[in-house]
Write a protein that holds these residues in place. Structure first.
Motif, short mmCIF file in Angstrom:
data_model
loop_
_atom_site.label_atom_id
_atom_site.label_comp_id
_atom_site.label_asym_id
_atom_site.label_seq_id
_atom_site.Cartn_x
_atom_site.Cartn_y
_atom_site.Cartn_z
N PRO A 16 -25.46 57.09 -35.93
CA PRO A 16 -24.21 58.03 -36.48
C PRO A 16 -24.69 59.10 -34.80
O PRO A 16 -25.56 59.60 -35.50
N TYR A 17 -24.06 59.28 -34.51
CA TYR A 17 -23.91 60.40 -33.70
C TYR A 17 -22.84 62.30 -34.29
O TYR A 17 -22.14 60.99 -33.96
N ILE A 18 -23.67 62.53 -34.25
CA ILE A 18 -22.71 63.26 -35.06
C ILE A 18 -22.56 64.63 -33.94
O ILE A 18 -23.69 65.37 -33.92
N LEU A 19 -21.63 65.23 -33.67
CA LEU A 19 -21.24 66.01 -32.43
C LEU A 19 -20.70 68.09 -32.99
O LEU A 19 -20.28 67.98 -33.36
N GLY A 20 -22.27 68.32 -32.47
CA GLY A 20 -22.14 69.65 -32.98
C GLY A 20 -23.34 69.69 -33.94
O GLY A 20 -23.69 69.19 -35.28
N LEU A 41 -28.23 61.44 -35.45
CA LEU A 41 -28.15 62.07 -34.73
C LEU A 41 -27.72 63.55 -34.15
O LEU A 41 -26.67 62.78 -34.14
N ILE A 42 -27.63 64.39 -34.69
CA ILE A 42 -27.19 65.27 -34.47
C ILE A 42 -27.32 65.76 -32.70
O ILE A 42 -28.00 67.01 -32.05
N GLY A 46 -27.73 73.33 -27.75
CA GLY A 46 -28.13 74.14 -28.53
C GLY A 46 -29.74 74.06 -30.01
O GLY A 46 -28.14 73.29 -30.47
N ARG A 47 -30.52 73.63 -30.29
CA ARG A 47 -31.19 73.93 -31.30
C ARG A 47 -31.10 74.70 -32.05
O ARG A 47 -31.32 74.97 -32.16
N SER A 48 -31.18 74.19 -33.44
CA SER A 48 -30.88 75.36 -34.21
C SER A 48 -32.14 75.18 -35.25
O SER A 48 -32.52 73.65 -34.86
N PRO A 49 -32.40 75.98 -36.50
CA PRO A 49 -33.49 76.27 -36.75
C PRO A 49 -33.52 74.51 -37.87
O PRO A 49 -34.36 74.50 -38.28
N LEU A 50 -32.00 74.55 -38.63
CA LEU A 50 -32.44 73.79 -39.40
C LEU A 50 -32.53 72.31 -39.62
O LEU A 50 -33.03 71.62 -40.05
N CYS A 51 -32.14 72.29 -37.51
CA CYS A 51 -32.63 70.49 -37.06
C CYS A 51 -34.62 70.66 -37.58
O CYS A 51 -34.77 69.74 -38.04
N ALA A 52 -35.12 71.79 -36.88
CA ALA A 52 -36.48 71.28 -37.63
C ALA A 52 -37.09 71.05 -39.07
O ALA A 52 -38.09 70.58 -38.87
N LYS A 58 -32.51 63.52 -36.19
CA LYS A 58 -32.88 64.45 -35.25
C LYS A 58 -32.18 64.46 -34.16
O LYS A 58 -31.09 64.39 -33.76
N TYR A 59 -32.03 66.02 -33.59
CA TYR A 59 -31.76 66.51 -31.89
C TYR A 59 -31.83 65.80 -31.20
O TYR A 59 -32.62 65.48 -30.46
N LEU A 60 -30.31 65.76 -31.13
CA LEU A 60 -30.40 65.26 -29.02
C LEU A 60 -29.59 66.29 -28.20
O LEU A 60 -28.24 66.72 -28.79
N PRO A 61 -30.36 66.78 -26.93
CA PRO A 61 -29.53 68.09 -26.26
C PRO A 61 -28.30 66.99 -25.58
O PRO A 61 -28.47 65.62 -24.92
N LEU A 62 -27.36 68.31 -25.34
CA LEU A 62 -26.20 67.54 -24.78
C LEU A 62 -25.48 68.92 -24.03
O LEU A 62 -26.33 70.03 -23.99
N SER A 63 -24.69 68.42 -22.34
CA SER A 63 -24.06 69.17 -22.49
C SER A 63 -23.70 70.20 -22.63
O SER A 63 -22.78 69.14 -23.49
N PRO A 64 -23.27 71.04 -22.01
CA PRO A 64 -22.00 72.18 -23.54
C PRO A 64 -20.95 71.56 -22.98
O PRO A 64 -20.70 70.48 -21.67
#
Length: 129
Positions: A16-20, A41-42, A46-52, A58-64
């Motif tokens: 699952p790729y959760i966008l946002g 995968l979220i 931007g990464r939020s403190p919730l991800c940690a 798991k957090y994956l960065p995306l373009s705007p």
């Protein structure tokens, strides 16, 4: 096949790729994790403190999301890194819903596009016991 074996197979097959990166994203991720044992995968800019603190994702960065074509290319590239899986896109924020809708034709070749409201009732995850 037993329910337990079906869940174990699902853990290896579904991605699952959760966008946002929102509290809703983390609730969906937790529900997927506790129901099926699948780590989501979220993806967001931007990464939020919730991800940690969240063990269910798991957090994956995306373009705007103002660049839908670049987002689609990034997601397709990520998908190619795991060729024997079924990736599911779940856009959670309005900006990603709009980006996915504008690039639906390109993404549907590799991804199942699921709606957050019907994810557990009418997506491939709904068929897991």
């Amino acid at each position: 096949m037993s329910d337990r074996q079906a869940r174990e197979n699902a853990r290896e097959y579904f991605v699952p790729y959760i966008l946002g990166n929102t509290p809703t994203s983390h609730r969906i991720s937790a529900r997927i994790f506790y129901k099926y044992g699948i780590v989501s995968l979220i993806c967001d800019e931007g990464r939020s403190p919730l991800c940690a603190l969240d063990i269910t994702c798991k957090y994956l960065p995306l373009s705007p999301p103002s660049e839908p074509r670049i987002i689609a290319e990034q997601l397709l590239s990520l998908c190619e890194q795991q060729p024997y899986t079924l990736p599911i896109i779940i856009p959670v924020s309005p900006k990603y819903e709009k980006a996915v809708e504008s690039e639906r034709a390109a993404l549907e070749h590799k991804f199942v596009i699921a709606d957050k409201a019907t994810l557990f009732s009418s997506s491939p995850l709904a068929d897991i016991p």
